[in-house]
Design a protein around this motif. Structure first.
Motif, short mmCIF file in Angstrom:
data_model
loop_
_atom_site.label_atom_id
_atom_site.label_comp_id
_atom_site.label_asym_id
_atom_site.label_seq_id
_atom_site.Cartn_x
_atom_site.Cartn_y
_atom_site.Cartn_z
N TYR A 30 20.06 105.44 -56.83
CA TYR A 30 18.90 104.56 -56.93
C TYR A 30 18.00 104.91 -58.10
N GLY A 32 15.02 103.75 -57.17
CA GLY A 32 14.09 103.13 -56.23
C GLY A 32 14.89 102.38 -55.19
N GLY A 33 14.23 101.60 -54.36
CA GLY A 33 14.89 100.87 -53.29
C GLY A 33 15.53 99.58 -53.75
N LYS A 34 16.03 98.82 -52.79
CA LYS A 34 16.71 97.56 -53.09
C LYS A 34 15.84 96.61 -53.90
N SER A 36 12.80 97.10 -56.19
CA SER A 36 12.04 98.17 -56.81
C SER A 36 11.85 97.86 -58.28
N GLN A 37 11.15 98.75 -58.96
CA GLN A 37 10.89 98.57 -60.39
C GLN A 37 12.19 98.46 -61.19
N ARG A 38 13.11 99.40 -60.98
CA ARG A 38 14.34 99.37 -61.76
C ARG A 38 15.19 98.16 -61.39
N TRP A 40 14.08 95.29 -60.54
CA TRP A 40 13.43 94.17 -61.24
C TRP A 40 13.86 94.12 -62.70
N PHE A 197 6.58 95.18 -59.23
CA PHE A 197 6.87 96.44 -58.57
C PHE A 197 6.58 97.59 -59.51
N ALA A 199 6.91 102.03 -59.89
CA ALA A 199 7.53 103.23 -59.35
C ALA A 199 6.51 104.05 -58.58
N GLU A 200 7.00 104.83 -57.61
CA GLU A 200 6.11 105.65 -56.79
C GLU A 200 5.38 106.70 -57.62
#
Length: 242
Positions: A30, A32-34, A36-38, A40, A197, A199-200
């Motif tokens: 990942y 990120g999640g399903k 997420s920023q990446r 997108w 979105f 990232a954390e």
């Protein structure tokens, strides 16, 4: 939206987060999640490229030292004519489709100019989250090479941006973003988008001093000082000038 764009978005959704299709350059699953920023960034790259089955794509920075072909190339390659990958970090990886062509080289004016002169059939250029890892003088040269030697019409890139400060390697700011794309006089920015979105780790941790002051002055409107991102991704589509 073309039928192929819809197919590619569906393929992206199936592959993202699948252990058989690691989404990061280092072989991790990942970014990120399903949603997420990446995700997108990949999603927007697919939408903005407007690919067809006859498309020949150059994926700048699309390699991986672990998997060989990077995630984006792996997703689009089954649906287009060819994908050229410019990246020095290309490992042996696994078996790849025959239409994936590797150019094991660092990105620069010279390497990109040579690649484009040798492959004038390239119709699209993509670069997903790459330019923020390349020094200013080198990436500006790459933009210059695209302007001078790219015979196609669509160049799509995603990148990390903050208007003033640089938090990640060579992250783009208002100044360096302008300098990067200034050489594109044969192209114009047809789409400029910002991700919903983040990232954390794209938010600054509250300092101990601020925590103490906030406790001493609880009625102050502290929320206006919090929740400001350190960076956020942009997606841009450049088209050839009519």
């Amino acid at each position: 939206m073309t039928l192929l764009t819809e197919k590619l978005k569906a393929a992206l959704w199936r592959a993202y987060g699948d252990v058989n299709s690691p989404a990061e350059w280092d072989g991790n699953i990942y970014g990120g999640g399903k949603l997420s920023q990446r995700f997108w960034e990949y999603h927007q790259a697919i939408e903005l490229l407007e690919l067809t089955p006859d498309s020949i794509v150059l994926d700048i920075g699309g390699g991986s030292p672990i998997t060989g072909a990077g995630f984006f190339t792996t997703v689009i390659a089954p649906y287009v004519k060819e994908v050229h990958v410019l990246d020095v970090n290309v490992g042996e990886g696994r078996n790849h489709l025959a239409n994936i062509i590797f150019h094991r080289n660092l990105g620069s004016y010279e390497s990109l100019a040579h690649l484009l002169m040798q492959n004038p059939q390239i119709t699209h250029i993509a670069s997903v989250s790459v330019f923020e890892h390349i020094p200013d003088e080198i990436r500006c040269g790459m933009a210059k090479a695209i302007n001078e030697f790219f015979k196609g019409q669509i160049f799509v890139t995603t990148l990390e941006y903050h208007s003033r400060n640089c938090y990640v390697e060579y992250q783009l700011t208002a100044k360096t973003l302008s300098e990067l794309f200034a050489p594109l006089v044969r192209f114009y920015p047809e789409k400029i988008l910002r991700s919903p979105f983040l990232a954390e780790n794209a938010y600054q941790e509250t300092s101990l001093v601020r925590k103490v002051i906030r406790r001493l002055l609880p009625r102050w409107r502290w929320n206006k000082f919090y929740g400001t991102p350190l960076w956020y991704p942009l997606a841009l589509r450049f088209k050839g000038t009519p």
